[in-house]
Design an enzyme around this catalytic site. Structure first.
Site, PDB file in Angstrom:
ATOM      1  N   PHE A 112     -12.679  17.829 -11.760  1.00 33.25           N
ATOM      2  CA  PHE A 112     -12.933  19.134 -11.145  1.00 33.25           C
ATOM      3  C   PHE A 112     -12.465  20.299 -11.998  1.00 33.25           C
ATOM      4  O   PHE A 112     -12.943  21.420 -11.850  1.00 33.25           O
ATOM      5  CB  PHE A 112     -12.270  19.200  -9.761  1.00 33.25           C
ATOM      6  CG  PHE A 112     -10.800  19.491  -9.764  1.00 33.25           C
ATOM      7  CD1 PHE A 112     -10.320  20.789  -9.626  1.00 33.25           C
ATOM      8  CD2 PHE A 112      -9.879  18.468  -9.894  1.00 33.25           C
ATOM      9  CE1 PHE A 112      -8.974  21.059  -9.616  1.00 33.25           C
ATOM     10  CE2 PHE A 112      -8.522  18.730  -9.887  1.00 33.25           C
ATOM     11  CZ  PHE A 112      -8.058  20.023  -9.747  1.00 33.25           C
ATOM     12  N   LYS A 113     -11.550  20.056 -12.917  1.00 37.00           N
ATOM     13  CA  LYS A 113     -10.985  21.151 -13.696  1.00 37.00           C
ATOM     14  C   LYS A 113     -11.918  21.638 -14.798  1.00 37.00           C
ATOM     15  O   LYS A 113     -11.623  22.631 -15.472  1.00 37.00           O
ATOM     16  CB  LYS A 113      -9.638  20.726 -14.270  1.00 37.00           C
ATOM     17  CG  LYS A 113      -8.616  20.462 -13.161  1.00 37.00           C
ATOM     18  CD  LYS A 113      -7.295  19.954 -13.668  1.00 37.00           C
ATOM     19  CE  LYS A 113      -6.360  19.686 -12.482  1.00 37.00           C
ATOM     20  NZ  LYS A 113      -5.040  19.190 -12.877  1.00 37.00           N
ATOM     21  N   ASP A 114     -13.059  20.967 -14.973  1.00 41.07           N
ATOM     22  CA  ASP A 114     -14.006  21.391 -15.996  1.00 41.07           C
ATOM     23  C   ASP A 114     -14.470  22.833 -15.793  1.00 41.07           C
ATOM     24  O   ASP A 114     -14.631  23.583 -16.757  1.00 41.07           O
ATOM     25  CB  ASP A 114     -15.231  20.465 -15.996  1.00 41.07           C
ATOM     26  CG  ASP A 114     -14.950  19.132 -16.676  1.00 41.07           C
ATOM     27  OD1 ASP A 114     -14.191  19.103 -17.654  1.00 41.07           O
ATOM     28  OD2 ASP A 114     -15.497  18.111 -16.217  1.00 41.07           O
ATOM     29  N   ALA A 117     -11.617  25.432 -16.689  1.00 41.89           N
ATOM     30  CA  ALA A 117     -11.311  25.403 -18.116  1.00 41.89           C
ATOM     31  C   ALA A 117     -12.427  26.040 -18.933  1.00 41.89           C
ATOM     32  O   ALA A 117     -12.173  26.851 -19.835  1.00 41.89           O
ATOM     33  CB  ALA A 117     -11.071  23.969 -18.568  1.00 41.89           C
ATOM     34  N   THR A 155      -6.132  18.036 -16.360  1.00 40.53           N
ATOM     35  CA  THR A 155      -6.129  19.384 -16.926  1.00 40.53           C
ATOM     36  C   THR A 155      -6.272  19.344 -18.437  1.00 40.53           C
ATOM     37  O   THR A 155      -7.039  20.111 -19.029  1.00 40.53           O
ATOM     38  CB  THR A 155      -4.830  20.133 -16.548  1.00 40.53           C
ATOM     39  OG1 THR A 155      -4.772  20.294 -15.141  1.00 40.53           O
ATOM     40  CG2 THR A 155      -4.780  21.501 -17.202  1.00 40.53           C
TER      41      THR A 155
END
Length: 448
Positions: A112-114, A117, A155
Site C-alpha cells: 500500500f505504501k507505493d 512513496a 516502507t
C-alpha cells in the site's frame, strides 16, 4: 496552505518546506492549518469516477494552492498507474457477505505504501526543478536532497522503488537486521544507483530514532540536505487518503456504502491517519477500526486515555512492529486531544501471533481467500467488531507472496511469487551494516 508543528513551537511552514524538511524544528510533525471539505456533488457522483479522477480531486484539496494544476494532475496520474479493487471475502456456499477487502497491493512493490512513496518522489522532484529556496533550510554544498527512511518492511521497498533513478535525490533505507522478510529485503537492497540500504543491528524503533536524531543534528544539516520519506512526511501519508475515497466509491457502486466501517491494520499509523483526514474532508465512512498486532500501544490508549510507548515486539506481522507510532501525534492533534472524540470514531483491536495464524487458516478454509499476516489482523477485527447492519472493508496492505515463508507454513500452500517480485530476488544484496548508535550513523553520513 500553511503547515504547523504538532509540538506548536516551530515556525509556520509552506508545503514546500514541510516536504523538503520532513520534520519540524521542534521535532513535531507538520499538520495543515485547514482541511478543506469536498463538495456534496463530489460524493454524489464519486461512484461514477475513476480512481485517478477521484485522487486528482482529493489532491487538489490538499495541495492545489501550492502546485500548478496540470503539474499536480501529472503527479497523481504518474503515481496511480494501477487500480485498487474492493473484493468480497465470501464464505463458500454463500452468495453475499458483509466483509470486503480493499486490495492495496497492486502497485510496483505490491504494498500500500507505493502510492505515498511515488507521490512524494514526484512532488519533491517538482519543487527541486522549480529551484526555489526553502526558508529555514540551510544552504549546503551541492543540490542533492538526501532522503532518510526507516522501515519495518514495506516502507523501504516502496520508497526505494518510488525514488529509484530520480535525479537530484539519494535515498538511505534503514532497516532492522533479521526482522524483515527476505522478499521485502531484496526489494530495497538490490537496487543500487541512488538507493543505499543500511542494515541496523536493532529493531524498527532504533531505525526511526536514528532518522529523527539526524534531522535534529546541526552538523549533519550543515553538511547535507536531509528529508524523510517515512509517514512523518506530509507528502508520504496524505496521498494514502486516495485509497479511502476510492473504497467508498467502489462500495457505493455496489450499493453497500451506507453504514460502511473501514478497518486499517496499523503500525506507524500513517495509513489510518490519512483515512481520518479523508473523513474530516467529508468522506462518509461511519467509523474506523485500527487493527494492531501484539504492539498494542494505541489499543491501550483507546481503553485508558493514556499513551504509553513501549519497546516494539517482533511479530508475524512485522511491518506493524512499532512501539511508539509517530502518527499518534497527528491523530491526537486532529481531535485536539479529546479522548472521547477519538474513541467515538475509532475502535481498536489487538492480536497475538497465534490468533493471526488461526485467522489466516480459518479465512482460507472458509472463503478461499489468502490473507497476509497484516491483513489477517484487519479481517479478524471486522469479524469481532462489526455490528448488525454494517458493512466492513479491511485493507489488505501487501501481497501475501511478500511473506511467502510465513504464509506457506501457516496454510500449507505454495504461494506463487509474482514476476515483479521474482525480478527483485535475482539481484545481489548490497547493504551497509550499522550499529544502533547515532554516533556511528552520523559518522557514516558525514563521509558522504
Amino acid at each position: 496552505m500553511k503547515y504547523y508543528s504538532t509540538n506548536k513551537k516551530a515556525p509556520i511552514a509552506t508545503l514546500e518546506k514541510a516536504v523538503v524538511k520532513g520534520l519540524a524544528e521542534d521535532k513535531g510533525l507538520y499538520m495543515p492549518e485547514t482541511i478543506k471539505k469536498l463538495p456534496k456533488e463530489f460524493f454524489e457522483n464519486i461512484d461514477k469516477m475513476s480512481f485517478q479522477d477521484i485522487a486528482c480531486a482529493v489532491a487538489d484539496a490538499f495541495f492545489g494552492e501550492d502546485v500548478e494544476k496540470e503539474a499536480l494532475r501529472n503527479i497523481v496520474c504518474d503515481t496511480l498507474s494501477f487500480d485498487c479493487p474492493v473484493v468480497p471475502v465470501t464464505p463458500k456456499g454463500k452468495d453475499d457477505t458483509d466483509i470486503y477487502t480493499l486490495e492495496l497491493f497492486h502497485g510496483p512493490t505490491l504494498a500500500f505504501k507505493d502510492v505515498g512513496a511515488r507521490f512524494m518522489a514526484r512532488l519533491l522532484q517538482y519543487f527541486l526543478r522549480k529551484g526555489s529556496k526553502v526558508q529555514g533550510v540551510q544552504e549546503v554544498q551541492g543540490s542533492e536532497v538526501n532522503v532518510l527512511v526507516a522501515t519495518s518492511g514495506d516502507t523501504g521497498s516502496a520508497v526505494a522503488n518510488g525514488f529509484l533513478g530520480v535525479e537530484g535525490i539519494h535515498v538511505y533505507v534503514l532497516y532492522p537486521k533479521g526482522k524483515v522478510s527476505p522478499i521485502q529485503e531484496c526489494q530495497f537492497t538490490t537496487l543500487g544507483k541512488n538507493i543505499t540500504a543500511i542494515e541496523v543491528d536493532g529493531v524498527f524503533d532504533d531505525c526511526q530514532a536514528l532518522v529523527k536524531a539526524a534531522f535534529m543534528d546541526a552538523d549533519l544539516n550543515a553538511h547535507m540536505k536531509l528529508t524523510s520519506a517515512n509517514s512523518i512526511n506530509v507528502a508520504r501519508f496524505l496521498p494514502q487518503a486516495f485509497y479511502y475515497f476510492n473504497a467508498y466509491a467502489r462500495m457505493k457502486a455496489l450499493g453497500k456504502a451506507d453504514n460502511m466501517v473501514m478497518c486499517v491494520p496499523s503500525g506507524n499509523f500513517g495509513n489510518i491517519c490519512a483515512a481520518l483526514f479523508g473523513h474530516a474532508m467529508g468522506l462518509p465512512i461511519k467509523r474506523f477500526i485500527a487493527a494492531n498486532n501484539a504492539n498494542d500501544i494505541f489499543y491501550n490508549y483507546l481503553q485508558t486515555g493514556k499513551y504509553c510507548p513501549q519497546p516494539s515486539k517482533a511479530t508475524l506481522a512485522n511491518a506493524m512492529d512499532v512501539g511508539d507510532p509517530s502518527n499518534f501525534a497527528r491523530i491526537y492533534d486532529l481531535y485536539k486531544g479529546d479522548h472521547a472524540a477519538i474513541t467515538s470514531l475509532i475502535s481498536g483491536a489487538t492480536y497475538k501471533d497465534e490468533q493471526i495464524r488461526a485467522t489466516m487458516q480459518e479465512c482460507y478454509e472458509e472463503t478461499g481467500y489468502v490473507l497476509d499476516p497484516h491483513g489477517a489482523c484487519g479481517y479478524q477485527a471486522l469479524k469481532d467488531l462489526l455490528k448488525e447492519g454494517e458493512t466492513g472493508v479491511f485493507c489488505e496492505t501487501a501481497h501475501p507472496a511478500k511473506f511467502k515463508e510465513k504464509v506457506d507454513d501457516i496454510l500449507s500452500t505454495d504461494i506463487e511469487i509474482p514476476a515483479r517480485l521474482q525480478a527483485f530476488m535475482k539481484g545481489t544484496k548490497q547493504s551497509i551494516p550499522m550499529s544502533k548508535e547515532f554516533s556511528d550513523f552520523k559518522d557514516f553520513l558525514m563521509k558522504q
